[in-house]
Design a protein around this motif. Structure first.
Motif, PDB file in Angstrom:
ATOM      1  N   ASP A 172      -4.933  -2.132   5.286  1.00 45.22           N
ATOM      2  CA  ASP A 172      -4.114  -2.694   4.188  1.00 45.22           C
ATOM      3  C   ASP A 172      -4.145  -4.085   4.470  1.00 45.22           C
ATOM      4  O   ASP A 172      -3.410  -4.801   5.099  1.00 45.22           O
ATOM      5  N   GLY A 173      -5.117  -4.586   3.456  1.00 45.60           N
ATOM      6  CA  GLY A 173      -5.571  -6.232   4.035  1.00 45.60           C
ATOM      7  C   GLY A 173      -4.492  -6.924   3.404  1.00 45.60           C
ATOM      8  O   GLY A 173      -4.296  -8.267   3.712  1.00 45.60           O
ATOM      9  N   ALA A 174      -3.232  -6.653   2.729  1.00 48.57           N
ATOM     10  CA  ALA A 174      -2.151  -7.237   2.507  1.00 48.57           C
ATOM     11  C   ALA A 174      -1.110  -7.675   3.474  1.00 48.57           C
ATOM     12  O   ALA A 174      -0.439  -8.464   3.573  1.00 48.57           O
ATOM     13  N   MET A 176       1.047  -1.159  -0.006  1.00 50.31           N
ATOM     14  CA  MET A 176      -0.047   0.064   0.082  1.00 50.31           C
ATOM     15  C   MET A 176       0.805   1.289   0.103  1.00 50.31           C
ATOM     16  O   MET A 176       1.868   1.298   0.598  1.00 50.31           O
ATOM     17  N   LEU A 177       0.598   2.314  -0.646  1.00 51.11           N
ATOM     18  CA  LEU A 177       1.142   3.546  -0.820  1.00 51.11           C
ATOM     19  C   LEU A 177      -0.009   4.547  -0.223  1.00 51.11           C
ATOM     20  O   LEU A 177      -0.917   4.719  -0.624  1.00 51.11           O
ATOM     21  N   SER A 236      -2.731  -6.597   7.058  1.00 49.34           N
ATOM     22  CA  SER A 236      -3.349  -6.864   8.224  1.00 49.34           C
ATOM     23  C   SER A 236      -4.883  -6.851   7.973  1.00 49.34           C
ATOM     24  O   SER A 236      -5.326  -6.318   7.026  1.00 49.34           O
ATOM     25  N   ASP A 237      -5.605  -7.705   8.731  1.00 53.11           N
ATOM     26  CA  ASP A 237      -6.987  -7.468   8.624  1.00 53.11           C
ATOM     27  C   ASP A 237      -7.687  -6.231   9.662  1.00 53.11           C
ATOM     28  O   ASP A 237      -8.850  -6.247   9.521  1.00 53.11           O
ATOM     29  N   GLN A 238      -6.747  -5.733  10.231  1.00 55.99           N
ATOM     30  CA  GLN A 238      -7.047  -4.485  10.972  1.00 55.99           C
ATOM     31  C   GLN A 238      -6.702  -3.027  10.560  1.00 55.99           C
ATOM     32  O   GLN A 238      -5.672  -2.773  10.018  1.00 55.99           O
ATOM     33  N   PRO A 239      -7.503  -2.151  10.933  1.00 46.91           N
ATOM     34  CA  PRO A 239      -7.175  -0.799  10.120  1.00 46.91           C
ATOM     35  C   PRO A 239      -5.682  -0.192  10.984  1.00 46.91           C
ATOM     36  O   PRO A 239      -5.615  -0.602  12.199  1.00 46.91           O
ATOM     37  N   GLY A 240      -5.056   0.454  10.070  1.00 50.12           N
ATOM     38  CA  GLY A 240      -3.827   0.907  10.704  1.00 50.12           C
ATOM     39  C   GLY A 240      -3.834   2.558  10.460  1.00 50.12           C
ATOM     40  O   GLY A 240      -3.086   3.096  11.109  1.00 50.12           O
ATOM     41  N   TYR A 241      -4.623   3.119   9.779  1.00 50.68           N
ATOM     42  CA  TYR A 241      -4.469   4.412   9.438  1.00 50.68           C
ATOM     43  C   TYR A 241      -5.734   5.315   9.147  1.00 50.68           C
ATOM     44  O   TYR A 241      -6.962   4.764   9.159  1.00 50.68           O
TER      45      TYR A 241
END
Length: 469
Positions: free
Chosen positions: A127-129, A1-2, A131-136
């Protein structure tokens, strides 16, 4: 992800490009109207912009959502929240709390976070690639680094009546029910930085985290104690002046900003043609030089909008495209500078630029009048006008001066004397030169205080020291 942050220092505004490298697709959030930066960034990373969205109906700049969609074929997503009075009037898929935009493995979930505005969305990115948890969290004008979006702009600039209290209560609830329920590690990427008028104490740090804001932001103790009234009092106290052009931005962003399309390069105009148009009041001349140079000599009835990082802000203070239909002629060093100035102006909906000149010999000129601080006591003025923000005025001002900020003065001429000389000042002289040029063009007799408040304060301190001796 970018995730790429595109920051406009002029308006202290951040937009974002979120891209999936695997699929070669990108989403732009809160884009501005001069869109080359997004297209270039996408191309550099081998991506196609397939979606554009925004956190809310902006007040401080004109959205580039429709411009980007028209240029790239991207799908438009906008908030459907906020009730019937806060619906966008142009086509686009409506997003509601919990809805998602998906590109490849990336999920961008809308969170309804009202308070700054009723329809405001934040975007929770996973970023599903990885983690399955939100990061941003792209928090828009909801949460800034160390501050919150102000809830009083609808009253200050968009014709609202007593909406600030409801907005403040909504902000408290959005923090409690949405923001503070997220994991501490989630990164927060706000829509503005230091210098924006969308808050009163924005930090210059480009990002934060949920946990850091929970522990150290000024509002943390109020949320921890569930002190709604204390939160409201602190939030509303000391907010800066809202620029008058914010009302126009709100209307145009709700209706849908005009799509400019591909713009031809600006051309250098023949000085004789400019002279003729000036004589017939068919154009407005914009002097983009620094105020110190303008004070030596400038074109009669010109507006001073200094080239640099504040072109959009200053331009919107003194050019109202709804009232003044004249094309603008820019005095610029060269074509490159002229086009940069034009790019900044379109960010606030000032689109009608006829071209540029690199000199003004042959045009009618004048020299702005200045007085020294020592002359003020004996000067026969109708008003001493402070064009700084009210918070600056409250911190110290010339006795007897009237405060009316540069971003509001041309919309509140009823507060100025109909006759007599106005002596104007700001902090150092730059904002004063902008405002004074607009007042002169409107027919007022304006004298600028040389060095503005800084010079007066130094002179007054020296005078008082002599008196004390």
């Amino acid at each position: 992800m970018l995730i790429e942050r595109i920051y406009d220092e002029d308006l202290a505004q951040a937009s974002y490009l979120i891209g999936c490298q695997a699929k070669g697709e990108a989403v732009v959030v809160d884009g501005r109207r001069d869109i080359a930066v997004y297209r270039d960034l996408a191309a550099k990373n081998g991506m196609k912009i397939v979606a554009v969205t925004e956190t809310h109906i902006h007040a401080d700049y004109l959205s580039g959502t429709r411009e980007l969609a028209a240029a790239t074929g991207a799908k438009i997503y906008v908030s459907g929240e906020g009730g019937p009075d806060w619906q966008y009037e142009f086509d686009g898929e409506r997003l509601y709390d919990g809805d998602k935009i998906t590109i490849g493995n990336i999920s961008i979930q809308a969170l309804h976070t009202p308070g700054h505005t009723p329809e405001h969305l934040s975007f929770l990115v996973t970023d599903g690639a990885f983690s399955d948890q939100p990061g941003y969290l792209l928090s828009g004008d909801f949460v800034f680094s160390g501050d919150l979006g102000r809830p009083d702009l609808l009253d200050e600039a968009a014709g609202g009546v007593d909406t600030r209290l409801m907005g403040a209560k909504q902000l408290f609830a959005s923090l409690r029910d949405k923001f503070l329920t997220l994991p501490d590690y989630v990164q927060v990427h706000p829509g503005h930085g230091a210098g924006s008028a969308c808050g009163k104490a924005l930090g210059a740090i480009p990002s934060s985290t949920i946990g850091y804001e929970r522990l150290y932001a000024w509002w943390g103790p109020y949320l921890a104690a569930n002190d709604v009234q204390g939160f409201i009092n602190e939030l509303l106290d000391g907010q800066p002046d809202a620029h008058a052009y914010f009302g126009r931005m709100k209307r145009e962003n709700r209706q849908g900003p005009a799509v400019m399309g591909e713009r031809a390069p600006l051309v250098e105009l023949d000085i004789a043609d400019v002279a003729k148009d000036l004589a017939e009041d068919k154009v407005t001349f914009i002097d983009t030089r620094p105020n110190a140079v303008v004070h030596e000599r400038s074109v009669t009835r010109s507006l001073n909008i200094p080239a640099g990082k504040s072109v959009a802000s200053y331009g919107a203070w003194v050019v109202n495209p709804e009232a003044d239909r004249n094309p603008l002629v820019l005095l610029a060093a060269d074509q490159e500078q002229a086009q940069e100035v034009r790019d900044h102006l379109v960010r606030v909906g000032i689109d009608n630029v006829a071209g540029y000149v690199t000199g003004f010999e042959g045009l009618p000129t004048f020299t702005p009048r200045l007085i020294q601080p020592s002359e003020l006591a004996g000067f026969d003025e109708a008003m001493v006008l402070d064009v700084r923000n009210r918070t600056e005025h409250a911190a110290g001002h010339i006795p007897g001066s009237h405060q009316l900020s540069g971003g509001r003065v041309m919309w509140h001429l009823d507060e100025l004397p109909a006759e007599g000389t106005i002596v104007s000042y700001c902090q150092s002289g730059v904002r004063n030169s902008v405002a004074a040029s607009a007042l002169r063009r409107a027919g007022y007799d304006v004298v600028e205080l040389d060095g503005s408040y800084n010079a007066w304060a130094a002179w007054n301190q020296a005078r008082e020291s002599v008196s004390a001796d």
